[in-house]
Scaffold this motif. Structure first.
Motif, PDB file in Angstrom:
ATOM      1  N   GLY A 167       1.092 -14.307 -21.726  1.00 54.20           N
ATOM      2  CA  GLY A 167       1.770 -14.158 -20.121  1.00 54.20           C
ATOM      3  C   GLY A 167       2.160 -13.524 -19.177  1.00 54.20           C
ATOM      4  N   SER A 168       0.845 -13.137 -18.634  1.00 52.50           N
ATOM      5  CA  SER A 168       0.486 -12.211 -17.745  1.00 52.50           C
ATOM      6  C   SER A 168       0.018 -11.492 -16.836  1.00 52.50           C
ATOM      7  CB  SER A 168       1.803 -10.907 -17.935  1.00 52.50           C
ATOM      8  OG  SER A 168       1.945  -9.884 -16.886  1.00 52.50           O
ATOM      9  N   SER A 169      -0.196 -11.273 -16.020  1.00 53.09           N
ATOM     10  CA  SER A 169      -1.529 -11.294 -15.096  1.00 53.09           C
ATOM     11  C   SER A 169      -2.295 -10.050 -15.374  1.00 53.09           C
ATOM     12  CB  SER A 169      -1.443 -11.501 -13.284  1.00 53.09           C
ATOM     13  OG  SER A 169      -0.396 -10.975 -12.365  1.00 53.09           O
ATOM     14  N   ASP A 170      -0.592  -9.406 -16.021  1.00 50.04           N
ATOM     15  CA  ASP A 170      -1.118  -7.553 -15.697  1.00 50.04           C
ATOM     16  C   ASP A 170      -1.309  -7.010 -17.342  1.00 50.04           C
ATOM     17  OD1 ASP A 170      -0.767  -7.157 -13.326  1.00 50.04           O
ATOM     18  OD2 ASP A 170       1.498  -6.922 -13.570  1.00 50.04           O
ATOM     19  N   ALA A 174       6.162 -12.430 -31.022  1.00 55.37           N
ATOM     20  CA  ALA A 174       7.473 -11.365 -30.399  1.00 55.37           C
ATOM     21  C   ALA A 174       7.743 -12.143 -29.154  1.00 55.37           C
ATOM     22  CB  ALA A 174       6.281 -10.213 -30.819  1.00 55.37           C
ATOM     23  N   GLY A 175       8.438 -11.357 -28.759  1.00 51.70           N
ATOM     24  CA  GLY A 175      10.071 -11.217 -27.245  1.00 51.70           C
ATOM     25  C   GLY A 175      10.074 -12.698 -27.049  1.00 51.70           C
ATOM     26  N   GLU A 176      10.392 -12.375 -25.564  1.00 52.58           N
ATOM     27  CA  GLU A 176      11.378 -13.877 -25.581  1.00 52.58           C
ATOM     28  C   GLU A 176      11.120 -14.687 -24.150  1.00 52.58           C
ATOM     29  OE1 GLU A 176      15.010 -12.365 -24.330  1.00 52.58           O
ATOM     30  OE2 GLU A 176      15.727 -11.911 -26.469  1.00 52.58           O
ATOM     31  N   SER A 177      10.846 -15.440 -24.382  1.00 53.68           N
ATOM     32  CA  SER A 177      11.022 -16.127 -23.101  1.00 53.68           C
ATOM     33  C   SER A 177      11.509 -17.489 -22.136  1.00 53.68           C
ATOM     34  CB  SER A 177       9.297 -17.552 -23.261  1.00 53.68           C
ATOM     35  OG  SER A 177       8.645 -18.112 -21.873  1.00 53.68           O
ATOM     36  N   ASN A 178      12.077 -18.073 -20.861  1.00 54.52           N
ATOM     37  CA  ASN A 178      13.224 -18.302 -20.771  1.00 54.52           C
ATOM     38  C   ASN A 178      14.586 -18.885 -21.674  1.00 54.52           C
ATOM     39  OD1 ASN A 178      11.029 -20.383 -18.914  1.00 54.52           O
ATOM     40  ND2 ASN A 178      10.497 -21.334 -21.010  1.00 54.52           N
ATOM     41  N   GLY A 179      14.620 -16.960 -21.852  1.00 57.44           N
ATOM     42  CA  GLY A 179      16.278 -16.633 -21.749  1.00 57.44           C
ATOM     43  C   GLY A 179      16.331 -16.808 -23.608  1.00 57.44           C
ATOM     44  N   GLU A 180      14.995 -16.706 -24.201  1.00 57.14           N
ATOM     45  CA  GLU A 180      15.291 -17.506 -25.735  1.00 57.14           C
ATOM     46  C   GLU A 180      14.097 -16.636 -26.578  1.00 57.14           C
ATOM     47  OE1 GLU A 180      15.337 -21.419 -26.277  1.00 57.14           O
ATOM     48  OE2 GLU A 180      17.437 -21.830 -25.457  1.00 57.14           O
ATOM     49  N   LYS A 181      14.048 -16.473 -27.460  1.00 57.99           N
ATOM     50  CA  LYS A 181      13.038 -16.460 -28.480  1.00 57.99           C
ATOM     51  C   LYS A 181      11.716 -16.953 -28.950  1.00 57.99           C
ATOM     52  CE  LYS A 181      11.484 -14.196 -33.329  1.00 57.99           C
ATOM     53  NZ  LYS A 181      10.965 -13.037 -32.819  1.00 57.99           N
ATOM     54  N   ILE A 182      10.067 -16.248 -28.118  1.00 58.10           N
ATOM     55  CA  ILE A 182       9.175 -17.407 -28.005  1.00 58.10           C
ATOM     56  C   ILE A 182       8.858 -18.209 -29.487  1.00 58.10           C
ATOM     57  CG2 ILE A 182       8.091 -15.564 -27.895  1.00 58.10           C
ATOM     58  CD1 ILE A 182       6.083 -17.311 -26.296  1.00 58.10           C
ATOM     59  N   ALA A 235       0.774  -7.198 -32.105  1.00 58.39           N
ATOM     60  CA  ALA A 235       1.364  -8.041 -31.161  1.00 58.39           C
ATOM     61  C   ALA A 235       2.490  -7.489 -30.708  1.00 58.39           C
ATOM     62  CB  ALA A 235       2.273  -9.676 -31.814  1.00 58.39           C
ATOM     63  N   ASP A 236       3.883  -6.735 -31.294  1.00 59.59           N
ATOM     64  CA  ASP A 236       5.167  -6.190 -31.324  1.00 59.59           C
ATOM     65  C   ASP A 236       4.525  -5.271 -30.011  1.00 59.59           C
ATOM     66  OD1 ASP A 236       6.541  -8.205 -32.613  1.00 59.59           O
ATOM     67  OD2 ASP A 236       6.598  -6.414 -34.324  1.00 59.59           O
ATOM     68  N   LYS A 237       3.897  -4.737 -30.207  1.00 57.49           N
ATOM     69  CA  LYS A 237       3.373  -3.460 -29.581  1.00 57.49           C
ATOM     70  C   LYS A 237       3.137  -3.928 -28.067  1.00 57.49           C
ATOM     71  CE  LYS A 237       3.186  -0.140 -33.294  1.00 57.49           C
ATOM     72  NZ  LYS A 237       2.523   0.696 -33.422  1.00 57.49           N
ATOM     73  N   SER A 238       2.259  -4.917 -28.426  1.00 58.92           N
ATOM     74  CA  SER A 238       2.069  -5.503 -27.043  1.00 58.92           C
ATOM     75  C   SER A 238       2.822  -5.814 -25.703  1.00 58.92           C
ATOM     76  CB  SER A 238       1.225  -6.570 -27.020  1.00 58.92           C
ATOM     77  OG  SER A 238       1.556  -7.499 -26.856  1.00 58.92           O
ATOM     78  N   ILE A 239       4.360  -5.019 -26.403  1.00 53.25           N
ATOM     79  CA  ILE A 239       5.328  -6.621 -24.909  1.00 53.25           C
ATOM     80  C   ILE A 239       5.924  -5.490 -23.747  1.00 53.25           C
ATOM     81  CG2 ILE A 239       7.529  -6.226 -24.229  1.00 53.25           C
ATOM     82  CD1 ILE A 239       5.824  -8.840 -26.316  1.00 53.25           C
ATOM     83  N   ASN A 240       5.109  -5.542 -23.316  1.00 51.63           N
ATOM     84  CA  ASN A 240       5.573  -4.239 -22.013  1.00 51.63           C
ATOM     85  C   ASN A 240       6.142  -4.957 -20.509  1.00 51.63           C
ATOM     86  OD1 ASN A 240       5.275  -1.740 -20.348  1.00 51.63           O
ATOM     87  ND2 ASN A 240       3.480  -1.619 -20.991  1.00 51.63           N
ATOM     88  N   ASP A 241       7.663  -4.196 -20.956  1.00 51.08           N
ATOM     89  CA  ASP A 241       7.825  -5.048 -19.874  1.00 51.08           C
ATOM     90  C   ASP A 241       7.349  -4.465 -18.192  1.00 51.08           C
ATOM     91  OD1 ASP A 241      10.007  -6.042 -21.215  1.00 51.08           O
ATOM     92  OD2 ASP A 241      11.536  -4.856 -21.301  1.00 51.08           O
ATOM     93  N   LYS A 242       7.167  -3.058 -18.249  1.00 53.23           N
ATOM     94  CA  LYS A 242       7.128  -2.337 -16.892  1.00 53.23           C
ATOM     95  C   LYS A 242       5.260  -3.307 -16.021  1.00 53.23           C
ATOM     96  CE  LYS A 242       7.780   2.190 -17.563  1.00 53.23           C
ATOM     97  NZ  LYS A 242       8.215   3.440 -18.298  1.00 53.23           N
ATOM     98  N   LYS A 243       4.923  -4.124 -17.331  1.00 52.32           N
ATOM     99  CA  LYS A 243       3.949  -4.659 -16.792  1.00 52.32           C
ATOM    100  C   LYS A 243       3.979  -6.227 -16.400  1.00 52.32           C
ATOM    101  CE  LYS A 243       0.059  -1.547 -17.666  1.00 52.32           C
ATOM    102  NZ  LYS A 243      -1.180  -1.092 -17.780  1.00 52.32           N
ATOM    103  N   SER A 244       4.992  -6.770 -16.083  1.00 47.32           N
ATOM    104  CA  SER A 244       5.591  -7.872 -17.033  1.00 47.32           C
ATOM    105  C   SER A 244       4.914  -8.622 -18.044  1.00 47.32           C
ATOM    106  CB  SER A 244       5.417  -8.720 -15.494  1.00 47.32           C
ATOM    107  OG  SER A 244       6.172  -8.237 -14.139  1.00 47.32           O
TER     108      SER A 244
END
Length: 389
Positions: free
Chosen positions: A366-369, A73-81, A43-52
């Motif tokens: 959380g992303s269409s990409d 994993a990651g953040e949403s709305n400025g906080e840890k999800i 799950a951590d490795k699925s985070i990819n800022d380049k693909k939003s």
């Protein structure tokens, strides 16, 4: 909210991922604690800022391995999800629409192969099913809308001159179901005569929502709550813009479409019966398990809906409102994975179930990409489960 446009290239990407992943699979079996750590790492490795892709929610419950993992994993709305964060389910919600149709079949109010004209006015069907100069609206059935074989175009898909970009170009626009159907009537054309092909269509699911309202004399959202959400105590689940969750509304996880964050836009009303539901990992898991335990519709009706006679893409079969992941068609060496049944959505959302083992998998990136990434994450997570001693 699903669209073939966002799936282009997913097969190639998944195959490449699977090939590399098979080397990892060749290692010896692992203990449960190691599997939990590995799943969180996936799950951590699925985070990819380049693909939003800024967050990942993953839930796996595998009773056959005595394993349950719920991870954020990651953040949403400025906080840890958080793992209980509500999120847009996107086309995962098509299962809810299909389930309501199933309940109406059980109650004898409709039949799967009824012509849609029995429930919808002629004016609403005008110009939706005209192919090569012939109007087929009198021949279109409920089953064909469920299975995307009616020939109707998709108001959402860009390849159909659809409205997908409206999500961020006109964020204050509120779409009614009737307006969405009218868009297809005025700006799109049918792809084939009913029953002569497969073309994924959100327009078809708007029509199904209207059929549900016609047959019950109740709004679509009331049907959702009365038949599914309330009886199953899905207290954080609701139809955005139309209803309230029992636990009260909480911040929704960010939803990124083509690099734009759209989670709070009025334009998200573009979904409705095609995927406008907000839910959580836990609530979705409760729903799909209850569905296959016969607690919402009869096993006979569910079997009729789970006839996977059509191909969404190679490796993903389509039935009547449900998908089936056929991993061996992604890569023959993945045939050890079960044929999971459920649905996926354009925001990297997944909800799948294996009846043989009572295993549930839920995720949202959380992303269409994130379509390819979501399938890759699912394959890696399930493969990890099957390595447990």
């Amino acid at each position: 909210m699903m669209t073939i446009i966002k799936i282009i290239g997913v097969v190639v990407l998944v195959l490449v991922a699977a090939i590399g992943f098979l080397y990892w699979l060749s290692s010896k079996p692992i203990m449960k604690d190691q599997a939990i750590s590995d799943i969180k790492g996936i799950a951590d490795k699925s985070i990819n800022d380049k693909k939003s892709i800024y967050s990942a929610l993953v839930y796996i419950d595998a009773p056959q391995k005595d394993l349950t993992v719920k991870y954020a994993a990651g953040e949403s709305n400025g906080e840890k999800i958080k793992t209980d964060q509500p999120f847009h389910v996107a086309s995962v919600g098509k299962q809810f629409t299909a389930t309501l149709i199933g309940r109406l079949i059980d109650e004898g109010k409709i039949k799967l192969h009824d012509p849609v004209g029995l429930y919808l006015d002629d004016a609403l069907l005008d110009n939706l099913f005209v192919f090569k100069g012939v109007d087929y609206k009198d021949l279109v059935t409920i089953q064909q809308l469920l299975s995307h074989t009616s020939g109707v175009a998709d108001y959402f898909a860009l390849k159909d001159n659809g409205l997908m970009e409206s999500l961020y170009q006109t964020p204050d626009k509120f779409f009614t179901p009737q307006e969405l159907v009218k868009y297809t009537q005025e700006h799109q054309t049918a792809y084939f005569a009913p029953g002569n092909g497969y073309h994924y269509s959100d327009t078809g699911y708007i029509l199904l929502g209207l059929i549900i309202e016609s047959a019950t004399k109740k709004p679509f959202h009331e049907n959702l709550h009365e038949v599914i959400f309330d009886p199953l105590s899905m207290k954080d689940t609701y139809l955005m813009f139309y209803s309230e969750p029992q636990n009260g509304k909480r911040p929704i996880a960010e939803a990124w479409v083509n690099g734009h964050e759209i989670s709070q836009f009025q334009s998200v009303s573009i979904d409705w019966a095609g995927g406008g539901v907000i839910s959580t990992l836990d609530d979705l898991a409760v729903y799909i398990r209850a569905l296959y335990q016969g607690r919402i519709i009869s096993p006979e009706t569910l079997e009729a809906l789970n006839q996977f006679d059509y191909e969404f893409i190679p490796g993903i079969a389509y039935g009547n409102g449900f998908m089936q992941m056929q991993f061996d068609k992604f890569m023959p060496t993945l045939r050890f994975l079960p044929k999971m049944t459920g649905h996926m959505g354009v925001l990297g959302t997944q909800l799948f179930y294996d009846a043989a083992t009572d295993m549930v998998y839920v995720s949202s990136l959380g992303s269409s990409d994130a379509t390819a990434a979501s399938v890759q994450t699912m394959i890696q997570t399930l493969s990890t489960v099957y390595r447990i001693k």
